[in-house]
Design an enzyme around this catalytic site. Structure first.
Site, PDB file in Angstrom:
ATOM      1  N   GLU A 116       4.199 -25.723 -54.167  1.00  0.00           N
ATOM      2  CA  GLU A 116       3.124 -25.872 -53.194  1.00  0.00           C
ATOM      3  C   GLU A 116       3.657 -25.822 -51.768  1.00  0.00           C
ATOM      4  OE1 GLU A 116      -0.203 -28.291 -55.698  1.00  0.00           O
ATOM      5  OE2 GLU A 116       1.311 -29.493 -54.709  1.00  0.00           O
ATOM      6  N   CYS A 129       4.632 -27.188 -44.100  1.00  0.00           N
ATOM      7  CA  CYS A 129       5.434 -28.106 -44.907  1.00  0.00           C
ATOM      8  C   CYS A 129       5.973 -27.315 -46.101  1.00  0.00           C
ATOM      9  CB  CYS A 129       4.533 -29.255 -45.361  1.00  0.00           C
ATOM     10  SG  CYS A 129       5.393 -30.476 -46.320  1.00  0.00           S
ATOM     11  N   CYS A 136      12.041 -32.633 -58.461  1.00  0.00           N
ATOM     12  CA  CYS A 136      13.064 -33.345 -57.684  1.00  0.00           C
ATOM     13  C   CYS A 136      13.915 -34.127 -58.666  1.00  0.00           C
ATOM     14  CB  CYS A 136      12.369 -34.301 -56.707  1.00  0.00           C
ATOM     15  SG  CYS A 136      13.491 -35.049 -55.506  1.00  0.00           S
ATOM     16  N   CYS A 140      11.712 -41.373 -56.506  1.00  0.00           N
ATOM     17  CA  CYS A 140      11.105 -42.365 -55.617  1.00  0.00           C
ATOM     18  C   CYS A 140       9.771 -42.793 -56.228  1.00  0.00           C
ATOM     19  CB  CYS A 140      10.922 -41.782 -54.222  1.00  0.00           C
ATOM     20  SG  CYS A 140      12.492 -41.189 -53.552  1.00  0.00           S
ATOM     21  N   CYS A 143       6.219 -41.495 -55.008  1.00  0.00           N
ATOM     22  CA  CYS A 143       6.074 -40.067 -54.698  1.00  0.00           C
ATOM     23  C   CYS A 143       5.657 -39.286 -55.939  1.00  0.00           C
ATOM     24  CB  CYS A 143       7.409 -39.541 -54.166  1.00  0.00           C
ATOM     25  SG  CYS A 143       7.431 -37.747 -53.966  1.00  0.00           S
ATOM     26  N   CYS A 370       1.146 -35.752 -47.658  1.00  0.00           N
ATOM     27  CA  CYS A 370       2.540 -36.093 -47.919  1.00  0.00           C
ATOM     28  C   CYS A 370       2.722 -36.807 -49.247  1.00  0.00           C
ATOM     29  CB  CYS A 370       2.966 -37.093 -46.857  1.00  0.00           C
ATOM     30  SG  CYS A 370       4.311 -36.550 -45.910  1.00  0.00           S
TER      31      CYS A 370
HETATM   32  N1  SAH Z   1      12.688 -35.336 -50.452  1.00  0.00           N
HETATM   33  C1  SAH Z   1      12.587 -35.450 -49.056  1.00  0.00           C
HETATM   34  C2  SAH Z   1      11.463 -34.623 -48.454  1.00  0.00           C
HETATM   35  C3  SAH Z   1      10.173 -34.546 -49.172  1.00  0.00           C
HETATM   36  S1  SAH Z   1       9.129 -35.949 -49.127  1.00  0.00           S
HETATM   37  C4  SAH Z   1      12.436 -36.903 -48.670  1.00  0.00           C
HETATM   38  O1  SAH Z   1      12.225 -37.735 -49.546  1.00  0.00           O
HETATM   39  O2  SAH Z   1      12.561 -37.205 -47.483  1.00  0.00           O
HETATM   40  C5  SAH Z   1       8.449 -35.986 -47.486  1.00  0.00           C
HETATM   41  C6  SAH Z   1       8.030 -37.394 -47.051  1.00  0.00           C
HETATM   42  O3  SAH Z   1       6.853 -37.841 -47.742  1.00  0.00           O
HETATM   43  C7  SAH Z   1       9.089 -38.428 -47.314  1.00  0.00           C
HETATM   44  O4  SAH Z   1       9.248 -39.305 -46.229  1.00  0.00           O
HETATM   45  C8  SAH Z   1       8.515 -39.162 -48.501  1.00  0.00           C
HETATM   46  O5  SAH Z   1       9.084 -40.418 -48.646  1.00  0.00           O
HETATM   47  C9  SAH Z   1       7.055 -39.184 -48.169  1.00  0.00           C
HETATM   48  N2  SAH Z   1       6.166 -39.489 -49.294  1.00  0.00           N
HETATM   49  C10 SAH Z   1       6.402 -39.246 -50.597  1.00  0.00           C
HETATM   50  N3  SAH Z   1       5.338 -39.674 -51.338  1.00  0.00           N
HETATM   51  C11 SAH Z   1       4.433 -40.169 -50.477  1.00  0.00           C
HETATM   52  C12 SAH Z   1       3.126 -40.729 -50.648  1.00  0.00           C
HETATM   53  N4  SAH Z   1       2.570 -40.814 -51.843  1.00  0.00           N
HETATM   54  N5  SAH Z   1       2.483 -41.143 -49.548  1.00  0.00           N
HETATM   55  C13 SAH Z   1       3.040 -41.005 -48.317  1.00  0.00           C
HETATM   56  N6  SAH Z   1       4.253 -40.463 -48.101  1.00  0.00           N
HETATM   57  C14 SAH Z   1       4.950 -40.062 -49.172  1.00  0.00           C
HETATM   58 FE1  SF4 Z   2      12.158 -36.436 -54.168  1.00  0.00          FE
HETATM   59 FE2  SF4 Z   2       9.772 -37.436 -53.544  1.00  0.00          FE
HETATM   60 FE3  SF4 Z   2      11.938 -38.959 -53.318  1.00  0.00          FE
HETATM   61 FE4  SF4 Z   2      11.552 -36.943 -51.583  1.00  0.00          FE
HETATM   62  S1  SF4 Z   2      10.263 -38.777 -51.796  1.00  0.00           S
HETATM   63  S2  SF4 Z   2      13.447 -37.478 -52.652  1.00  0.00           S
HETATM   64  S3  SF4 Z   2      10.545 -35.442 -52.957  1.00  0.00           S
HETATM   65  S4  SF4 Z   2      11.114 -38.117 -55.239  1.00  0.00           S
END
Ligand code: SAH
Ligand code: SF4
Length: 394
Positions: A116, A129, A136, A140, A143, A370
């Protein structure tokens, strides 16, 4: 006595081997690799640099995909290229447009995988974006992408190809013969904040961003590109040295305990190790501040005490703090902090002297916000890591 001169070695870029089973994609090759490739298909060495520049400009400045349209190349060269090469970008499967103008593209890449891309329009500018991986490796807990296994790294072609897909859709390639519009671009910024951890696919991300920054092509300033990492410490210095773009850190918590629950890579590189890498970040300055991303999770990381601890931790680092209201996804184990809580947290950060914008949630109606990205075609990770956070939901 003079020191012995260090032995330097010319880096030889080996051109992508002409595939036996199909044409070579020119997208994603560095300039050197493109030149070498052109020579390897029979373009005289003496012309290599010039032909490379011409092809490069057709691809990245004018958005041309068909060699027949590359009119400053001889007919023979065009025919030779058409026989052995392609200019290929990911194929758009679906496009959704949110009520607020945000666009989400689902594109298909080799192997049938789907990725996406999200375009967020703003007044006089717009941010794309971009994803760096399918899925991944990290997990996290807040996420959506983290619920999906890593399927594979994207290639440089697939990463820069996402920018080209968006430019196609936005109609932002200049008309042939008309110079690139310098200002008020629809696609003016790139954030590596889509699916995947960019620092775990470093080389491809670097190569793609070098292409995005090349002044004879897409020509985005390095200050308009932001790489977001969950905290892969060894990749941070490399980002400054080899890409030179802006850096965003997914910080999200102020104690190792909580951060390890939210961002498990913290068990490998904890808050102190991460902060040290940021203190050492060579290009950080007041005009090039590091962004600390902080997702606001109700009752988890959003107290006044957290806000105070946060500003204490980042003291001395040129920083801005981007508060992200949590975006829910089906089955997500957390809730978004209330607006009042976010405001109170932002005030503490702001009063400590940091800019603390609350990220506007865009494209929620099309699940483009995000952390909501996940390719539905991929199987959901069967077992989620256990979390003992007191969410009452996990
Ligand atoms: N993997 C990288 C980049 C992709 S995520 C990283 O983790 O930084 C981009 C941003 O979105 C990151 O700051 C991540 O922590 C945030 N993010 C992920 N899931 C989210 C959610 N459900 N709500 C708000 N932000 C989120
Ligand atoms: Fe991977 Fe999501 Fe963690 Fe970014 S926030 S490192 S995309 S699991």
């Amino acid at each position: 006595m003079t020191a012995t001169a260090p032995i330097t070695e010319d880096v030889i870029t080996i051109p992508r081997k002409l595939a036996v089973d199909g044409p070579v994609n020119l997208v994603g090759l560095s300039r050197d690799a493109l030149r070498d490739l052109l020579i390897s298909i029979g373009i005289p060495e003496k012309q290599g640099k010039m032909r490379c520049k011409q092809v490069w400009q057709w691809i990245y400045q004018k958005g041309v995909r068909d060699f027949a349209d590359m009119t400053n190349l001889s007919k023979d060269i065009r025919a030779n290229l058409a026989a052995k090469c392609v200019v290929a970008i990911p194929e758009v499967v679906t496009k959704q447009i949110s009520g607020d103008g945000t666009r989400k593209y689902l594109v298909r890449i080799a192997g049938g995988h789907e990725v996406e891309i999200v375009y967020i329009p703003e007044k006089d500018r717009g941010t794309l974006c971009v994803s760096s991986q399918v899925g991944c490796t990290l997990t996290c807990s807040f996420c959506h992408t983290g619920t999906q296994r890593l399927v594979r790294n994207l290639t440089a072609a697939e990463i820069i190809g996402q920018v080209m897909v968006a430019r196609d859709d936005l109609g932002e390639w200049p008309k042939l013969g008309v110079p690139n519009p310098p200002e008020a671009r629809l696609l003016s910024n790139i954030v590596l904040m889509g699916m995947g951890e960019p620092l775990y696919n470093f080389d491809a991300v670097r190569d793609a961003m070098k292409i995005a920054m090349d002044p004879e092509g897409i020509s985005l300033s390095r200050r308009r590109i932001t790489l977001s990492t969950s905290g892969v410490v060894p990749g941070i210095a490399r980002t400054a040295e080899e890409i030179g773009c802006m850096l965003a850190i997914s910080f999200h918590a102020t104690t190792d305990d909580v951060r390890s629950q939210l961002v498990p890579i913290n068990k490998k590189w904890n808050i102190e190790a991460l902060l040290q890498a940021l203190r050492d970040y060579p290009s950080a300055s007041n005009s090039e501040r590091i962004t600390f991303e902080y997702v606001m999770l109700k009752g988890i990381n959003d107290s006044d005490e957290d806000a105070r601890r946060l500003v204490g931790l980042i003291k001395g680092i040129p920083a801005k703090i981007n508060l992200i209201p949590f975006n829910e996804w089906p089955g997500s184990p957390y809730q978004r902090s209330s607006n009042n809580r976010i405001r109170a947290f932002a005030d503490i950060v702001f009063n400590a002297g940091y800019s603390s914008p609350v990220r506007k949630t865009r494209g929620e109606d099309i699940m483009a916000a995000c952390g909501q990205l996940k390719s539905e075609s991929e199987r959901v990770r069967k077992t989620r890591p256990k979390t003992n956070l007191n969410t009452g939901l996990s």
